[in-house]
Design a protein around this motif. Sequence first.
Motif, PDB file in Angstrom:
ATOM      1  N   HIS A 121      69.326  73.997  54.228  1.00 50.27           N
ATOM      2  CA  HIS A 121      70.566  74.426  53.582  1.00 50.27           C
ATOM      3  C   HIS A 121      70.353  74.394  52.065  1.00 50.27           C
ATOM      4  O   HIS A 121      69.829  73.402  51.543  1.00 50.27           O
ATOM      5  N   VAL A 122      70.739  75.479  51.397  1.00 50.14           N
ATOM      6  CA  VAL A 122      70.683  75.503  49.935  1.00 50.14           C
ATOM      7  C   VAL A 122      72.095  75.703  49.405  1.00 50.14           C
ATOM      8  O   VAL A 122      72.879  76.472  49.957  1.00 50.14           O
ATOM      9  N   ARG A 123      72.431  74.980  48.350  1.00 46.19           N
ATOM     10  CA  ARG A 123      73.786  74.970  47.800  1.00 46.19           C
ATOM     11  C   ARG A 123      73.781  75.738  46.482  1.00 46.19           C
ATOM     12  O   ARG A 123      73.279  75.256  45.471  1.00 46.19           O
ATOM     13  N   VAL A 124      74.351  76.930  46.496  1.00 43.94           N
ATOM     14  CA  VAL A 124      74.237  77.828  45.354  1.00 43.94           C
ATOM     15  C   VAL A 124      75.621  78.169  44.831  1.00 43.94           C
ATOM     16  O   VAL A 124      76.497  78.600  45.590  1.00 43.94           O
ATOM     17  N   GLY A 125      75.814  77.968  43.526  1.00 42.54           N
ATOM     18  CA  GLY A 125      77.096  78.258  42.904  1.00 42.54           C
ATOM     19  C   GLY A 125      77.020  79.329  41.854  1.00 42.54           C
ATOM     20  O   GLY A 125      77.424  80.472  42.062  1.00 42.54           O
ATOM     21  N   SER A 126      76.474  78.997  40.680  1.00 46.79           N
ATOM     22  CA  SER A 126      76.509  79.935  39.554  1.00 46.79           C
ATOM     23  C   SER A 126      75.723  81.210  39.818  1.00 46.79           C
ATOM     24  O   SER A 126      76.092  82.281  39.325  1.00 46.79           O
ATOM     25  N   ALA A 127      74.657  81.140  40.602  1.00 49.60           N
ATOM     26  CA  ALA A 127      73.899  82.358  40.907  1.00 49.60           C
ATOM     27  C   ALA A 127      74.711  83.322  41.769  1.00 49.60           C
ATOM     28  O   ALA A 127      74.421  84.516  41.803  1.00 49.60           O
ATOM     29  N   LEU A 128      75.741  82.816  42.441  1.00 52.42           N
ATOM     30  CA  LEU A 128      76.609  83.659  43.267  1.00 52.42           C
ATOM     31  C   LEU A 128      77.884  84.077  42.549  1.00 52.42           C
ATOM     32  O   LEU A 128      78.334  85.212  42.672  1.00 52.42           O
TER      33      LEU A 128
END
Length: 232
Positions: free
Chosen positions: A218-225
């Motif tokens: 699992h990868v937790r991605v915020g600002s890139a999305l």
Amino acid sequence: MTASTPASPFPSIADRFAAVRGHVVQAAVEAGRDPASIVLTAVSKTQGEAALQAALDAGQRVFGENRVQEAYAHWVDRRAAFPDLELRLIGPLQTNKATEAVALFDVIETLDREKLAAALAAAMKKTGRRPQVLIQVNTGAEPQKAGVLPDQADGLIASARDAYGLTVEGLMCIPPADAPPEPHFALLAEIAARNGLRVLSMGMSGDYQAAIRLGATHVRVGSALFGERRTP
């Protein structure tokens, strides 16, 4: 968009999701892994209604939230419309919020102490819900950061399972911001392997491809999305 309308110089949220998903696939293939074995968790904290809807329209169904109350505001009314929604708590949890967290989240990634394990077990008995649990490991032993220390992780895993009956699925970490993340990802994978845990939640916007190479599920991605984070 008409022929006279210029294209926006800024990528849309849909474009960002497509790009990140492409990078996840590329990193998985390069590592000899099945891209379908890696879950993209969209970090939706502080995002507005339009951004959340754009993510849902892009097909995203797994979201990570840092705060229990904000998560309720974001998602409680959307549950009926999106029965396949998966909510993951990725921020520190106070014991007095355990019941609310158990009632809303499908996965709690930030169990880091025995007192919280006891509170979660009591909340699960009270609510009848049994979200999966991840142990957060403070791989960098940073005093300001939540997470059990690496040399105490085995004990907490055993206690959460055996003493409190929690469904411990895996581990989570947030490497130090000023250090290469790879040794921290490798350490988390080592702790997981010796405890028979299959889930590794590691990697964020700046390093999720490295995390995939080192076994992240699992990868937790915020600002890139979503773009740079808004101030609440």
